[in-house]
Write a protein that holds these residues in place. Structure first.
Motif, PDB file in Angstrom:
ATOM      1  N   ARG A   1       3.053   7.112   0.933  1.00  0.00           N
ATOM      2  CA  ARG A   1       3.499   6.635  -0.216  1.00  0.00           C
ATOM      3  C   ARG A   1       5.089   6.752   0.181  1.00  0.00           C
ATOM      4  O   ARG A   1       5.652   7.835   0.813  1.00  0.00           O
ATOM      5  CB  ARG A   1       3.425   7.820  -1.606  1.00  0.00           C
ATOM      6  CG  ARG A   1       4.057   7.064  -2.586  1.00  0.00           C
ATOM      7  CD  ARG A   1       3.567   7.938  -3.772  1.00  0.00           C
ATOM      8  NE  ARG A   1       4.111   9.193  -3.791  1.00  0.00           N
ATOM      9  CZ  ARG A   1       5.232   9.401  -4.368  1.00  0.00           C
ATOM     10  NH1 ARG A   1       6.077   8.387  -5.041  1.00  0.00           N
ATOM     11  NH2 ARG A   1       5.779  10.801  -4.356  1.00  0.00           N
TER      12      ARG A   1
ATOM     13  N   PRO B   1      -2.978  10.094  -7.690  1.00  0.00           N
ATOM     14  CA  PRO B   1      -3.131   8.788  -6.661  1.00  0.00           C
ATOM     15  C   PRO B   1      -4.626   9.052  -6.180  1.00  0.00           C
ATOM     16  O   PRO B   1      -4.869  10.288  -5.672  1.00  0.00           O
ATOM     17  CB  PRO B   1      -2.232   8.882  -5.782  1.00  0.00           C
ATOM     18  CG  PRO B   1      -1.013   9.513  -6.604  1.00  0.00           C
ATOM     19  CD  PRO B   1      -1.694  10.664  -7.627  1.00  0.00           C
TER      20      PRO B   1
ATOM     21  N   VAL C   1       4.644  -5.247  -6.032  1.00  0.00           N
ATOM     22  CA  VAL C   1       3.274  -4.757  -6.381  1.00  0.00           C
ATOM     23  C   VAL C   1       2.966  -5.384  -7.696  1.00  0.00           C
ATOM     24  O   VAL C   1       1.729  -5.078  -8.367  1.00  0.00           O
ATOM     25  CB  VAL C   1       3.006  -3.578  -6.099  1.00  0.00           C
ATOM     26  CG1 VAL C   1       3.178  -2.892  -4.612  1.00  0.00           C
ATOM     27  CG2 VAL C   1       4.249  -2.427  -6.987  1.00  0.00           C
TER      28      VAL C   1
ATOM     29  N   ASN D   1       0.743  -1.099  -0.009  1.00  0.00           N
ATOM     30  CA  ASN D   1       0.117   0.075   0.074  1.00  0.00           C
ATOM     31  C   ASN D   1       0.838   1.252  -0.008  1.00  0.00           C
ATOM     32  O   ASN D   1       0.404   2.219  -0.201  1.00  0.00           O
ATOM     33  CB  ASN D   1      -0.896   0.079   1.119  1.00  0.00           C
ATOM     34  CG  ASN D   1      -1.809  -1.366   1.228  1.00  0.00           C
ATOM     35  OD1 ASN D   1      -2.404  -1.636   0.162  1.00  0.00           O
ATOM     36  ND2 ASN D   1      -2.126  -1.718   2.385  1.00  0.00           N
TER      37      ASN D   1
ATOM     38  N   LEU E   1      -4.103   1.223 -12.442  1.00  0.00           N
ATOM     39  CA  LEU E   1      -3.013   0.487 -11.480  1.00  0.00           C
ATOM     40  C   LEU E   1      -3.280  -0.905 -11.153  1.00  0.00           C
ATOM     41  O   LEU E   1      -2.714  -1.809 -11.168  1.00  0.00           O
ATOM     42  CB  LEU E   1      -2.937   1.375 -10.359  1.00  0.00           C
ATOM     43  CG  LEU E   1      -1.607   0.932  -9.375  1.00  0.00           C
ATOM     44  CD1 LEU E   1      -0.505   0.793 -10.228  1.00  0.00           C
ATOM     45  CD2 LEU E   1      -1.586   1.981  -7.930  1.00  0.00           C
ATOM     46  N   GLU E   2      -4.746  -0.938 -10.707  1.00  0.00           N
ATOM     47  CA  GLU E   2      -5.093  -2.356 -10.507  1.00  0.00           C
ATOM     48  C   GLU E   2      -5.172  -3.344 -11.527  1.00  0.00           C
ATOM     49  O   GLU E   2      -4.990  -4.598 -11.376  1.00  0.00           O
ATOM     50  CB  GLU E   2      -6.653  -2.434  -9.983  1.00  0.00           C
ATOM     51  CG  GLU E   2      -7.473  -3.613  -9.446  1.00  0.00           C
ATOM     52  CD  GLU E   2      -6.643  -4.132  -8.145  1.00  0.00           C
ATOM     53  OE1 GLU E   2      -6.510  -5.393  -7.966  1.00  0.00           O
ATOM     54  OE2 GLU E   2      -5.890  -3.096  -7.466  1.00  0.00           O
TER      55      GLU E   2
ATOM     56  N   TYR F   1       3.412   3.213  -5.206  1.00  0.00           N
ATOM     57  CA  TYR F   1       2.563   3.543  -6.212  1.00  0.00           C
ATOM     58  C   TYR F   1       3.198   4.703  -6.853  1.00  0.00           C
ATOM     59  O   TYR F   1       3.914   5.497  -6.399  1.00  0.00           O
ATOM     60  CB  TYR F   1       1.126   3.424  -5.741  1.00  0.00           C
ATOM     61  CG  TYR F   1       0.916   4.490  -4.608  1.00  0.00           C
ATOM     62  CD1 TYR F   1       0.594   5.908  -4.784  1.00  0.00           C
ATOM     63  CD2 TYR F   1       0.900   3.989  -3.322  1.00  0.00           C
ATOM     64  CE1 TYR F   1       0.024   6.576  -3.763  1.00  0.00           C
ATOM     65  CE2 TYR F   1       0.729   4.828  -2.167  1.00  0.00           C
ATOM     66  CZ  TYR F   1       0.388   6.276  -2.433  1.00  0.00           C
ATOM     67  OH  TYR F   1       0.099   7.022  -1.385  1.00  0.00           O
TER      68      TYR F   1
ATOM     69  N   ARG G   1      -1.339  -4.424 -11.956  1.00  0.00           N
ATOM     70  CA  ARG G   1      -0.922  -5.105 -10.909  1.00  0.00           C
ATOM     71  C   ARG G   1      -1.177  -6.521 -11.201  1.00  0.00           C
ATOM     72  O   ARG G   1      -0.428  -7.798 -10.729  1.00  0.00           O
ATOM     73  CB  ARG G   1      -1.681  -4.964  -9.586  1.00  0.00           C
ATOM     74  CG  ARG G   1      -1.140  -3.603  -8.919  1.00  0.00           C
ATOM     75  CD  ARG G   1      -1.728  -3.427  -7.703  1.00  0.00           C
ATOM     76  NE  ARG G   1      -1.245  -2.385  -7.147  1.00  0.00           N
ATOM     77  CZ  ARG G   1      -1.800  -1.550  -6.058  1.00  0.00           C
ATOM     78  NH1 ARG G   1      -2.949  -1.558  -5.855  1.00  0.00           N
ATOM     79  NH2 ARG G   1      -1.152  -0.494  -5.475  1.00  0.00           N
TER      80      ARG G   1
ATOM     81  N   GLU H   1      -6.750   4.570 -10.180  1.00  0.00           N
ATOM     82  CA  GLU H   1      -6.962   3.342  -9.396  1.00  0.00           C
ATOM     83  C   GLU H   1      -7.267   2.276 -10.357  1.00  0.00           C
ATOM     84  O   GLU H   1      -6.700   1.078 -10.236  1.00  0.00           O
ATOM     85  CB  GLU H   1      -7.898   3.432  -8.326  1.00  0.00           C
ATOM     86  CG  GLU H   1      -7.532   4.509  -7.367  1.00  0.00           C
ATOM     87  CD  GLU H   1      -6.146   4.001  -6.614  1.00  0.00           C
ATOM     88  OE1 GLU H   1      -5.995   2.952  -6.271  1.00  0.00           O
ATOM     89  OE2 GLU H   1      -5.376   5.026  -5.930  1.00  0.00           O
TER      90      GLU H   1
END
Length: 531
Positions: free
Chosen positions: A305, A76, A132, A55, A85-86, A58, A89, A82
């Motif tokens: 971060r 962010p 990540v 977490n 980025l998801e 990023y 991943r 989001e």
């Protein structure tokens, strides 16, 4: 019967002796030095929530390149950031090939090809990034640090290129077996197709053509006590003594460790002398140790971060930057708030600095707009340390108010070559009306703007069409946005920060001569040209 029992016991002892002799003869002893400090024995009480490394890693922002020299930026916590980025991943990146950074014309790629650029803002160890993203264990690549990832579809070609940029500014690593398709790129670009545009002259600083819609907030805060920190950091708090210097700073010490309380009990600095060694520090090891130490000694106040403070720290410095929703929290001296800072020696904490204030309760919010276009461009050119600017981003300036409250005021901030942050420009005056703006409110507060709905439809359509690429089939579902709508107050107090005349906020294109000779990625000579 007794004789049989004795015989069996003897046989068992002989067998055990032989097994033990085998392990003594063939096992390899550990040659690593085991270091144990008093930090391992301190019985800590739970003060704040714990965090996981996944977490804290990023990108600082995402730049979408839409082709035909069109760009937009996601921050962010915002919806499309989001979502992208998801999806990334879940992809795999394999087959890394090392090349010279100059092997590709990045100016041409930026202006011509559709893609997404993930920018970390500082050198990120690949070992950490591997936690990540699904990165193949290539030894040379894992030993490096990167500061950006660029994924794009070369115009007119049925392929996806993926590059990881080394922070040494000389090398790039191409993933030639990335689990990405052209459909993925079209989906990402679709999110930004109806989003307001940003302009750049150097590929480093992106300036919006329309004002950014942000939120000014007044938030309450709680405070850890110095007694809590003493119990949490000292092996035996009962043997500590208190020293107060002329400035009013309070210092607790047990003769070896020290806890310095500053800023009227709002900031602490813990020190525990660590013997230096000739061994090179491993930044990943220190980041993980800093994470564990923070989990045990104070916990976390919201979203953070990891930020690499730079090579000058020799891998010893670790910084965790606090965010309030989608924007980083920064301060102006003498106030210190918004960062957790540690200095470590091979995984052992020598210094630990943090705020004792933790944000809590409901926030009183007011819509504010950050200037764009010509107003922002002129402020940047007039900045006295313009040649040192390496990043431009929206942020929240923290200011402590009475009645245990903190004001979070939207500002444009810059990061300089030495890593320091500074405030460039404040928000437009309260009540300013704008025809259109770019929302940077977080996922949980967005209200479903028409731009979002159009972009979502565009991304979904792109994801269900498009050419073939290398890797597995792209995700065929786009999903619907489900933002919840907070109601914001449209009025509020005037901003105390560098407010500008709203009449100066007209949207104009950037002066093409502002950075004529800038390096397309490194910033080059950032001094404004005479033209």
């Amino acid at each position: 019967m007794i004789e049989k029992f004795k015989t069996g016991a003897l046989v068992l002892l002989v067998v055990l002796s032989l097994v033990q002799s085998y392990f003594l003869a063939y096992s390899v002893p550990s040659l690593r030095t085991t270091t144990t400090t008093e930090q391992d024995y301190v019985q800590t009480e739970r003060m704040g929530p714990e965090e996981r490394i996944e977490n804290l890693i990023y990108p600082e922002d995402m730049v979408l390149h839409l082709g035909e020299n069109r760009h937009t930026v996601f921050y962010p916590g915002t919806n499309f950031y989001e979502r992208i980025l998801e999806k990334l991943r879940g992809r795999e990146f394999k087959g890394f090939q090392r090349n010279a950074r100059t092997a590709v014309d990045w100016n041409e790629v930026r202006n011509r090809d559709q893609g997404v650029e993930l920018r970390f803002g500082s050198a990120m160890p690949v070992e950490l990034l591997q936690r990540v993203l699904k990165l193949e264990a290539d030894p040379q690549f894992l030993a490096d640090q990167i500061d950006r990832i660029w994924i794009f579809n070369p115009q007119g070609r049925e392929e996806v290129r993926v590059y990881f940029f080394s922070s040494d500014r000389q090398v790039v690593y191409e993933s030639v077996r990335a689990d990405l398709t052209i459909s993925d790129i079209q989906e990402y670009v679709g999110y930004g197709a109806y989003w307001p545009s940003y302009q750049t002259n150097d590929g480093l600083l992106y300036l919006p053509t329309e004002p950014l819609e942000t939120v000014q907030a007044v938030v309450g805060y709680d405070k850890y006590t110095t007694e809590q920190m003493q119990r949490n950091l000292f092996f035996d708090p009962a043997v500590t003594r208190t020293i107060r210097d002329r400035s009013g700073t309070q210092i607790f010490t047990d003769g070896k460790q020290g806890l310095q309380v500053e800023q009227n009990g709002q900031w602490v600095r813990y020190t525990d002398p660590v013997a230096s060694s000739g061994n090179v520090n491993n930044l990943t090891e220190n980041v993980m140790a800093g994470l564990q130490f923070t989990n045990q000694h104070g916990g976390w106040d919201g979203k953070h971060r990891f930020v690499n403070p730079g090579s000058a720290e020799g891998g010893r410095g670790v910084v965790f930057q606090q965010y309030w929703h989608s924007l980083p929290v920064i301060t102006e001296p003498p106030l210190r708030f918004g960062q957790i800072r540690l200095t470590l020696q091979r995984g052992v904490v020598g210094e630990y600095e943090r705020s004792l204030m933790t944000l809590s309760g409901e926030a009183d919010k007011t819509i504010r707009y950050l200037p764009a276009g010509e107003s922002l461009s002129q402020a940047l050119q007039a900045y006295e340390r313009r040649a040192e600017v390496r990043a431009l981003y929206p942020a929240l300036r923290a200011e402590v108010l009475e009645e245990q409250q903190i004001s979070l005021m939207p500002v444009w901030a810059v990061r300089l070559t030495d890593g320091t942050q500074d405030i460039l420009l404040g928000a437009l005056p309260t009540g300013t009306q704008v025809e259109s703006s770019i929302p940077v409110t977080p996922v949980e507060e967005q209200e479903g703007t028409p731009e979002e709905e159009d972009a979502e439809r565009n991304g979904s359509e792109a994801n269900q069409t498009g050419g073939e690429g290398s890797g597995s089939e792209a995700n065929q579902t786009g999903g619907e946005l489900n933002p919840s709508g907070d109601t914001f107050n449209q009025t509020g107090s005037e901003s105390p920060v560098n407010e500008i005349d709203p009449a100066g906020g007209a949207v104009n294109q950037l002066d093409d001569g502002m950075l004529d000779n800038a390096d397309p990625l490194d910033g080059g000579d950032l001094t404004p040209s005479a033209g």
